[in-house]
Enzyme design. Structure first.
Site, PDB file in Angstrom:
ATOM      1  N   LYS A  96      84.354  17.658   9.193  1.00  0.00           N
ATOM      2  CA  LYS A  96      85.235  17.819   8.020  1.00  0.00           C
ATOM      3  C   LYS A  96      86.272  16.707   7.934  1.00  0.00           C
ATOM      4  CE  LYS A  96      84.223  22.696   7.638  1.00  0.00           C
ATOM      5  NZ  LYS A  96      83.557  22.976   8.907  1.00  0.00           N
TER       6      LYS A  96
HETATM    7  O1  OMP Z   1      81.279  23.213   6.862  1.00  0.00           O
HETATM    8  C1  OMP Z   1      80.941  24.231   7.491  1.00  0.00           C
HETATM    9  O2  OMP Z   1      79.975  24.202   8.236  1.00  0.00           O
HETATM   10  C2  OMP Z   1      81.613  25.494   7.177  1.00  0.00           C
HETATM   11  C3  OMP Z   1      82.067  25.632   5.882  1.00  0.00           C
HETATM   12  C4  OMP Z   1      82.446  26.899   5.419  1.00  0.00           C
HETATM   13  O3  OMP Z   1      82.763  27.091   4.255  1.00  0.00           O
HETATM   14  N1  OMP Z   1      82.425  27.945   6.285  1.00  0.00           N
HETATM   15  C5  OMP Z   1      82.027  27.810   7.592  1.00  0.00           C
HETATM   16  O4  OMP Z   1      81.983  28.823   8.313  1.00  0.00           O
HETATM   17  N2  OMP Z   1      81.675  26.575   8.064  1.00  0.00           N
HETATM   18  C6  OMP Z   1      81.313  26.377   9.488  1.00  0.00           C
HETATM   19  O5  OMP Z   1      80.054  27.045   9.736  1.00  0.00           O
HETATM   20  C7  OMP Z   1      80.075  27.673  11.026  1.00  0.00           C
HETATM   21  C8  OMP Z   1      79.919  29.174  10.818  1.00  0.00           C
HETATM   22  O6  OMP Z   1      79.784  29.832  12.041  1.00  0.00           O
HETATM   23  P1  OMP Z   1      79.353  31.374  12.170  1.00  0.00           P
HETATM   24  O7  OMP Z   1      80.265  32.162  11.287  1.00  0.00           O
HETATM   25  O8  OMP Z   1      79.571  31.645  13.635  1.00  0.00           O
HETATM   26  O9  OMP Z   1      77.911  31.487  11.757  1.00  0.00           O
HETATM   27  C9  OMP Z   1      81.374  27.232  11.682  1.00  0.00           C
HETATM   28  O10 OMP Z   1      81.134  26.032  12.407  1.00  0.00           O
HETATM   29  C10 OMP Z   1      82.298  26.950  10.524  1.00  0.00           C
HETATM   30  O11 OMP Z   1      83.288  25.997  10.822  1.00  0.00           O
END
Ligand code: OMP
Length: 279
Positions: A96
């Site tokens: 990011k």
């Molecule tokens: O850019 C991202 O990957 C991201 C964007 C977003 O809107 N929401 C989001 O959860 N993420 C990332 O996606 C992953 C989600 O993880 P889980 O919720 O464990 O499946 C994490 O690394 C977050 O930082």
């Protein structure tokens, strides 16, 4: 990796899964902590157990940066391991980033040249000159935040902004404006799975782009709802799950259990693909 190669992999594996490698030393099996590089050993086991079910891996760099230089070395070993053993898998550095032009160029070099990731996540807040340095890299992809999965997405991203074309929500303006940037064919966008009802509108603006969709699993988003409104003729989605897969077990069977969770998702995806494309 080219977009076409990614599309081919989705067809071959009948999967559009992205496994998130968000490694937390408090959550991994404790027996790994005795090894020299527990983060890398954990990732290696997860990658070996899931590579045929997933088209993408997404280490979130925060989980590595938190452990200082050792964490950065684990990240480097992880991306090298994927690139050497499973070069067909699309890699995402979830960092990011985004800054003034010359600084963005350095971020882009770090992730595209030094670490050799296929893509990096970027925040759009600083605008065109902060994103274009990433777009200049051939066959590398910049995944820009559009409508994120978290509650705070409603603080700014869905507010109406005015421009010469009239008012529209900020995330729509971000999508629209970014299409005019140089090398915009190298853009993909992040849209949270928790915002499935927005996908129809998003597809009106970016019908052909790939969308990285985090928020299924631990955050509660629905795979089938996202696919219903977000899929395009090339599937066009990478559905991320991190905690829901990698922490399926914290025992010695952790890799096996991660495979079981990844397989459940891949099977749902295979069914969705076969219904949509009648294959
Ligand atoms: O850019 C991202 O990957 C991201 C964007 C977003 O809107 N929401 C989001 O959860 N993420 C990332 O996606 C992953 C989600 O993880 P889980 O919720 O464990 O499946 C994490 O690394 C977050 O930082």
């Amino acid at each position: 990796m080219t977009t076409q190669q990614l599309i081919e992999q989705i067809k071959i594996k009948k999967s559009f899964l992205c496994v998130g490698l968000d490694v937390d030393l408090n959550k991994i099996p404790q027996h790994l902590l005795e090894l020299e590089d527990p983060i890398f050993e954990f990732n290696k086991a997860i990658i070996d157990a899931t590579h045929d079910l997933t088209v993408s891996y997404k280490p979130n760099t925060a989980f590595y940066e938190a452990y200082g230089i050792k964490g950065w070395i684990s990240l480097q070993k992880t991306i090298n391991y994927i690139n050497e053993n499973y070069p067909e898998v699309f890699t995402i550095a979830d960092a990011k980033r985004g800054d003034i032009g010359n600084t963005s160029s350095m971020y882009a070099k770090a992730f595209f040249e030094d670490l050799n990731f296929d893509s990096v996540t970027v925040a759009p807040y600083m605008g065109k000159d902060s994103v274009e340095p990433f777009l200049a890299f051939e066959n590398k992809h910049t995944i820009m935040l559009a409508l994120t999965s978290n509650e705070g997405a409603f603080d700014f991203q869905t507010l109406n902004v005015s421009d010469s074309l009239g008012g529209k929500e900020l995330y729509k303006q971000v999508l629209e404006t970014s299409k005019s940037w140089k090398n915009s064919e190298n853009l993909m966008y992040v849209v949270g799975a928790t915002k499935a009802e927005y996908f129809t509108e998003i597809r009106k603006i970016v019908p052909d782009s790939f969308l990285l969709v985090p928020g299924v699993g631990a955050q509660g988003g629905s795979l089938s709802e996202v696919c219903k409104y977000g899929m395009n003729a090339n599937v066009g989605l990478l559905i991320n799950s991190s905690r829901g897969i990698i922490y399926a077990s914290n025992g010695t069977d952790f890799a096996e259990k991660a495979r079981e969770e990844a397989l459940k998702m891949q099977q749902q995806m295979e069914e969705i693909i076969s219904l949509k494309f009648k294959v």
